[in-house]
Design a protein around this motif. Structure first.
Motif, short mmCIF file in Angstrom:
data_model
loop_
_atom_site.label_atom_id
_atom_site.label_comp_id
_atom_site.label_asym_id
_atom_site.label_seq_id
_atom_site.Cartn_x
_atom_site.Cartn_y
_atom_site.Cartn_z
N LYS A 1 -21.49 12.79 10.58
CA LYS A 1 -20.34 13.60 11.00
C LYS A 1 -19.77 13.09 12.31
O LYS A 1 -18.55 13.11 12.52
CB LYS A 1 -20.76 15.06 11.12
N ASP B 1 -11.71 13.21 3.20
CA ASP B 1 -10.91 13.28 4.41
C ASP B 1 -10.43 11.90 4.86
O ASP B 1 -9.28 11.73 5.27
CB ASP B 1 -11.66 13.98 5.54
N LEU B 2 -11.30 10.87 4.72
CA LEU B 2 -10.89 9.52 5.08
C LEU B 2 -9.82 9.01 4.12
O LEU B 2 -8.85 8.37 4.55
CB LEU B 2 -12.09 8.57 5.06
N LEU C 1 -13.82 7.57 12.96
CA LEU C 1 -13.17 6.86 11.85
C LEU C 1 -11.81 7.47 11.53
O LEU C 1 -10.84 6.75 11.28
CB LEU C 1 -14.07 6.89 10.61
N VAL C 2 -11.73 8.80 11.54
CA VAL C 2 -10.44 9.47 11.30
C VAL C 2 -9.44 9.10 12.38
O VAL C 2 -8.28 8.77 12.10
CB VAL C 2 -10.64 10.99 11.22
N ILE D 1 -22.71 7.80 6.42
CA ILE D 1 -21.70 8.03 7.45
C ILE D 1 -21.95 9.40 8.04
O ILE D 1 -21.84 10.42 7.34
CB ILE D 1 -20.28 7.95 6.87
N TRP E 1 -19.77 10.00 13.42
CA TRP E 1 -18.99 8.81 13.12
C TRP E 1 -17.62 9.18 12.55
O TRP E 1 -16.62 8.56 12.86
CB TRP E 1 -19.70 7.95 12.09
N LYS E 2 -17.62 10.18 11.68
CA LYS E 2 -16.41 10.55 10.96
C LYS E 2 -15.25 10.84 11.92
O LYS E 2 -14.11 10.45 11.64
CB LYS E 2 -16.70 11.77 10.09
N LYS E 3 -15.55 11.48 13.02
CA LYS E 3 -14.49 11.81 13.99
C LYS E 3 -13.82 10.53 14.48
O LYS E 3 -12.60 10.46 14.60
CB LYS E 3 -15.08 12.59 15.16
N GLU F 1 -15.18 9.56 0.62
CA GLU F 1 -15.00 10.58 1.66
C GLU F 1 -13.56 11.11 1.59
O GLU F 1 -12.62 10.42 2.03
CB GLU F 1 -15.28 9.98 3.04
N LEU G 1 -16.59 4.54 1.84
CA LEU G 1 -15.42 5.14 2.48
C LEU G 1 -14.56 5.86 1.46
O LEU G 1 -14.03 6.94 1.72
CB LEU G 1 -14.60 4.05 3.18
#
Length: 333
Positions: free
Chosen positions: A77, A106-107, A83-84, A75, A79-81, A104, A101
């Motif tokens: 960085k 933060d998720l 997903l959050v 995953i 993508w992370k934005k 992670e 998932l």
């Protein structure tokens, strides 16, 4: 259970093949695919409506499914934005990546705060046994490929659909994240500890009626140095009665390995059959499945005809031209 329908996340997939998870869902569960979400630089396109998270939510999507199968299953960085934000907008997340998932922080924190769910389909949920090699009732077929991502799953799904159409007893047995997301069940084979991989395939394909066919989803390739282990587990744990050779003839080299060339179908036939007969001496090679998506119709048909003459086996693109020839060959066993 993963809530449907889905918004299929393609991220920044470099090409169509990298989005094979999303493509499988779109092709086999189209009612579950509301639209696609693509980031800048994405080289894949499912032909679905491009949607923002807000638009997808208004269209009824409940889960954002990561539809990309990148090398290493990570995953990013960027993508992370997305997903959050998706969690904050009220989506659950589902993924078949090796990068879980649930690993992670933060998720996990955002999902908990928003009351959303994280689904990692590549997590074994059963303590699988070590394979014992005992012969099981029923019949089993496995597609083995000259390379990874050549259409082994589509071959199994097409044969299963054709058998069901004919009123035959048949079950598709998922062994990877795409198959599990399509069917809702299966074994995430490449996440099973190595000693238990063949046993998990035995567990997945238990005793059944004598005239029942299990279509085992193929993985990897015996000739792919990165992913041959999963193929061996399928060949021995599955104890197939029949093998289908799967090939994509337009590739310049093995997927992800530019210094390696695909083997010939003859080499695949001989190698796979010898290994399969360790667990099932009666195993036969009964047909050839060719992924002709990058070939015009006349060229594809000519190629299939030439294979039938050369190999003495029925050859088809089961997704493009139907799986009838392959099912006829299985029915004759």
């Amino acid at each position: 259970m993963i809530k449907t329908p889905y918004l299929l996340f393609l991220g920044d997939a470099p090409d169509q093949l990298a989005a094979k998870v999303a493509i499988g869902i779109k092709d086999w569960r189209p009612d579950n695919a509301v639209g696609q979400y693509r980031m800048d630089g994405c080289g894949a396109d499912l032909g679905l409506t491009d949607m923002s998270l807000v638009e997808a939510k208004e269209a009824g999507a409940k889960t954002l499914v990561i539809g990309v199968a990148n090398r290493g299953g990570v995953i990013s960085k960027d993508w992370k934005k997305v997903l959050v934000t998706a969690l904050e907008e009220g989506f659950d997340l589902a993924s078949g990546l090796h990068n879980l998932l649930r690993d992670e922080p933060d998720l996990v924190a955002v999902a908990k705060a928003c009351g959303r769910e994280l689904h990692d389909v590549r997590i074994p949920e059963i303590d699988y046994p070590i394979a014992n090699g005992r012969k099981r009732k029923g019949k089993r077929v496995l597609a083995v490929g000259t390379d990874c991502s050549v259409g082994k799953m589509y071959t199994a799904l097409c044969m299963d659909a054709e058998m069901k159409k004919r009123g035959m007893k048949s079950t598709f047995r998922a062994t990877g994240q795409t198959g599990i997301l399509i069917t809702g069940d299966g074994v995430p084979l490449d996440a099973v500890i190595a000693d238990f991989m063949a046993g998990s395939v035995e567990y997945l394909t238990p005793d059944n009626d004598d005239d029942h066919w299990d279509h085992i989803e193929g993985q990897g390739s015996l000739f792919h140095v990165s992913f041959s282990g999963v193929t061996m587990a399928l060949i021995h744990g599955g104890q197939p009665d029949a093998l289908i050779l799967a090939h994509e003839p337009t590739r310049a080299h093995m997927r992800g390995l530019p210094e390696y060339q695909q083997p010939s179908l003859t080499a695949l036939r001989d190698t796979a059959l010898n290994l399969a007969r360790v667990a099932n001496p009666a195993c036969q090679v009964v047909g050839i499945s060719v992924n002709t998506q990058h070939m015009p119709d006349d060229e594809a048909r000519a190629y299939l005809a030439s294979l039938e003459t050369e190999m003495g086996l029925p050859a088809t693109d089961p997704f493009r031209y139907g799986a009838g020839k392959l099912v006829d060959a299985l029915d004759a066993i």
